[in-house]
Design a protein around this motif. Sequence first.
Motif, PDB file in Angstrom:
ATOM      1  N   ILE A  88      49.715  24.726  17.380  1.00  0.00           N
ATOM      2  CA  ILE A  88      48.635  23.950  17.589  1.00  0.00           C
ATOM      3  C   ILE A  88      48.970  22.466  16.994  1.00  0.00           C
ATOM      4  O   ILE A  88      48.729  21.302  17.706  1.00  0.00           O
ATOM      5  N   GLY A  89      49.475  22.373  15.714  1.00  0.00           N
ATOM      6  CA  GLY A  89      49.922  21.182  15.022  1.00  0.00           C
ATOM      7  C   GLY A  89      51.005  20.656  15.953  1.00  0.00           C
ATOM      8  O   GLY A  89      51.234  19.445  16.094  1.00  0.00           O
ATOM      9  N   LEU A  90      51.895  21.217  16.435  1.00  0.00           N
ATOM     10  CA  LEU A  90      53.003  20.727  17.352  1.00  0.00           C
ATOM     11  C   LEU A  90      52.496  20.086  18.550  1.00  0.00           C
ATOM     12  O   LEU A  90      52.659  19.126  19.209  1.00  0.00           O
ATOM     13  N   ALA A  91      51.455  20.898  19.197  1.00  0.00           N
ATOM     14  CA  ALA A  91      50.698  20.245  20.458  1.00  0.00           C
ATOM     15  C   ALA A  91      50.287  19.045  20.033  1.00  0.00           C
ATOM     16  O   ALA A  91      50.013  18.058  20.963  1.00  0.00           O
ATOM     17  N   ALA A 108      40.713  22.520  21.854  1.00  0.00           N
ATOM     18  CA  ALA A 108      41.429  21.372  22.716  1.00  0.00           C
ATOM     19  C   ALA A 108      41.255  20.208  21.678  1.00  0.00           C
ATOM     20  O   ALA A 108      42.350  19.511  21.772  1.00  0.00           O
ATOM     21  N   ASP A 109      40.194  19.881  20.948  1.00  0.00           N
ATOM     22  CA  ASP A 109      40.166  18.873  20.090  1.00  0.00           C
ATOM     23  C   ASP A 109      41.170  19.035  18.920  1.00  0.00           C
ATOM     24  O   ASP A 109      41.696  17.927  18.507  1.00  0.00           O
ATOM     25  N   ALA A 110      41.551  20.179  18.228  1.00  0.00           N
ATOM     26  CA  ALA A 110      42.693  20.345  17.344  1.00  0.00           C
ATOM     27  C   ALA A 110      43.785  19.938  17.875  1.00  0.00           C
ATOM     28  O   ALA A 110      44.929  19.428  17.236  1.00  0.00           O
ATOM     29  N   MET A 111      44.243  20.321  19.301  1.00  0.00           N
ATOM     30  CA  MET A 111      45.451  20.192  19.971  1.00  0.00           C
ATOM     31  C   MET A 111      45.697  18.730  20.434  1.00  0.00           C
ATOM     32  O   MET A 111      46.766  18.251  20.189  1.00  0.00           O
ATOM     33  N   GLY A 112      44.707  18.076  20.931  1.00  0.00           N
ATOM     34  CA  GLY A 112      44.611  16.605  21.357  1.00  0.00           C
ATOM     35  C   GLY A 112      43.554  15.936  21.141  1.00  0.00           C
ATOM     36  O   GLY A 112      42.768  15.784  22.139  1.00  0.00           O
ATOM     37  N   ARG A 114      52.504  23.172   7.430  1.00  0.00           N
ATOM     38  CA  ARG A 114      51.089  23.766   7.316  1.00  0.00           C
ATOM     39  C   ARG A 114      49.961  22.725   7.836  1.00  0.00           C
ATOM     40  O   ARG A 114      49.390  21.715   7.080  1.00  0.00           O
ATOM     41  N   PRO A 115      49.779  22.543   9.198  1.00  0.00           N
ATOM     42  CA  PRO A 115      49.116  21.514   9.929  1.00  0.00           C
ATOM     43  C   PRO A 115      47.695  21.777   9.225  1.00  0.00           C
ATOM     44  O   PRO A 115      46.977  22.670   9.215  1.00  0.00           O
ATOM     45  N   ALA A 116      47.022  20.649   9.030  1.00  0.00           N
ATOM     46  CA  ALA A 116      45.398  20.515   8.796  1.00  0.00           C
ATOM     47  C   ALA A 116      44.740  20.531  10.072  1.00  0.00           C
ATOM     48  O   ALA A 116      44.918  19.322  10.959  1.00  0.00           O
ATOM     49  N   LEU A 117      44.070  21.533  10.649  1.00  0.00           N
ATOM     50  CA  LEU A 117      43.420  21.496  12.056  1.00  0.00           C
ATOM     51  C   LEU A 117      42.000  21.379  11.857  1.00  0.00           C
ATOM     52  O   LEU A 117      41.280  21.759  11.360  1.00  0.00           O
ATOM     53  N   ALA A 118      41.753  20.039  12.586  1.00  0.00           N
ATOM     54  CA  ALA A 118      40.289  19.542  12.435  1.00  0.00           C
ATOM     55  C   ALA A 118      40.013  19.429  14.013  1.00  0.00           C
ATOM     56  O   ALA A 118      40.543  19.111  15.062  1.00  0.00           O
ATOM     57  N   GLY A 119      38.447  19.611  14.228  1.00  0.00           N
ATOM     58  CA  GLY A 119      37.895  19.405  15.699  1.00  0.00           C
ATOM     59  C   GLY A 119      36.788  20.364  15.911  1.00  0.00           C
ATOM     60  O   GLY A 119      36.831  21.297  15.316  1.00  0.00           O
ATOM     61  N   GLU A 125      50.760  30.417  14.930  1.00  0.00           N
ATOM     62  CA  GLU A 125      49.944  29.826  15.968  1.00  0.00           C
ATOM     63  C   GLU A 125      49.466  28.431  15.530  1.00  0.00           C
ATOM     64  O   GLU A 125      49.278  27.583  16.311  1.00  0.00           O
ATOM     65  N   ALA A 126      49.202  28.533  14.304  1.00  0.00           N
ATOM     66  CA  ALA A 126      48.687  27.169  13.644  1.00  0.00           C
ATOM     67  C   ALA A 126      49.609  26.012  13.803  1.00  0.00           C
ATOM     68  O   ALA A 126      49.408  25.063  14.306  1.00  0.00           O
TER      69      ALA A 126
END
Length: 583
Positions: free
Chosen positions: A498-501, A449-453, A440-445, A494-495
């Motif tokens: 994104i966390g894997l990326a 693109a910010d969330a991925m890298g 359960r990745p915490a996605l921020a940005g 999909e989340a």
Amino acid sequence: MSGAAARERSRTMTDAATGAATTAAIQAASGGAAERPLTFGAVVRQSRARLPLIGAASLLGSLGTLALPLALAAAVDAIAAGGDARIPVAIAAGLVLLGVACDLVESTAATTCTADAAARLRTGMVRRLLGAPHRIGRFDTGDLVARISAGAADAAHAGPSAVGAVAAALPPLGSLVVLIWLDWRLAAAFAVGLTLVALVLRLFAKQTATAALHYQAAQGDMAARLTEALDGARTIAAAGTLGAETRRVLTGLPALAEHGRATWRALAAAGARAAVAGPLATIGVLVVAGFLVAGGRLSTGELLAAAQYAMMGAGLGSLTGIVAAVARSRAAVARIAEVHDLSAMSYGTDALPDGPGSLAFREVTVRAGDRVLLQDITFTVPGGATAAVVGKAGSGKSTLAETAVRLRDPDSGEVALDGSPLPALARSDLRTAVSLATARPALAGATLADAMGPGRPRDEVRAAAEAVGAHDFATRLPAAYDTPLPEVPMSGGEAQRIGLARAWHADRLLVLDDATSSLDLLSADRIEEALAATGRTRLVVTYDAALAARADLVVWLADGRVRATGPHDVLWSNPEYRAVFAR
């Protein structure tokens, strides 16, 4: 719900810490001194850039206030004697204007100083929280938000309120000095009343500090319950427990109201006491002054000045507002200090030597308070190999994953990458070499693109997205990779992509904590193949027997210990091992 929510928040904040740099290194291990504890005095010192201006304006204003009665006295005596009073009147008018100007400068500087201090405190707290994710389990997210928002705002008044308290005490003390100059008997009468008012303020400060601390703690508790409720809002709605949950969230309102009333009661009591003590000082001075005027030892103008100075002493009760501000600030600093005392993880200065990404755990033990999470963990993953970490829930798999990428340090033992202990490595080297992706990745940005890298070039972000199968998803969005993150609709799978990326940049060791559990088997296999093609070492926490079978090594955990290591097909003969995958 509370325990589960707390665990989930801990996992979320841990994953967030694997992003861009979030905290300054405290170089204790390499000879740097640890930061001093946060105290009220420390917050005052941090505001020293603007405190001289605030102090100068306050001092100049206080001197003007003290000089004004003497100027008026001179004007009265000049008029009574039939002389020219224009000069003392002009001086009095100038002193009034000076007071107004000083108030404006002081107010402006204090507002700027408070805003800067609040920003500095909030920045420090956020850096510590994100820099020590494994140490914040004893705090609830809502309580931390309350400390960072309202708590920092109250604590930021430390500098201006301290200067204000000193400045507000100057007129009464100055009045005492002037009364001594006029006649020592006036000063003696004034000192009696001044002592009474000071005792009133001391009692008020003590009562207000206690009430303020309890009030802020009650605010934090309520914020914690609200955060839990918001996290589980869908579950609450589906269960039809809205009313019960509303009552649970607001259960602290009576306590909050009581602590608020305690503050007002302390203020009312102080006002009542000051209303008695203050006039006593004025009456005492006026009585003595009357006798002195009758004896010809005091002029009419000096009588007026003595009365005004006595009123300044009686006005010491107006310090209640400043005393209350100091008390609230002290209480807030005490609560913020609990977060400030969380030491961020220190880093060494060593460069990571060349190597294939070999990972070694050597007698690693990890504790959380009195509870042992991992005990005497020893195993080695050869460079470029895949190790599957398996075990039942609560066996310590996620703790091991966090320790492998140094999101927490072991209490004893050592974790090494290519022979180098992780704490000895420079931050940039370590964070470039290792990364973690979770279920359960915490996605921020600001954007996808910010969330991925975060902070990475667009071509690197795209390459990572293509490797984990997220590129097609991104290009279907209205603004592709520039789509604002809150506007990105995503499923659990999909989340996870994104966390894997985001974690894909690790060039030696990638740790996957059940990070493909929401993906279909075909997608998970493709990601596994892409990982294998990179030659990086993989440490994979999984419940999937097929994935464990494809791994080069299986680390079987049970109750925080290594039950066994070896190939999956060898361990499969043990029925207890097979039971790990029975879900």
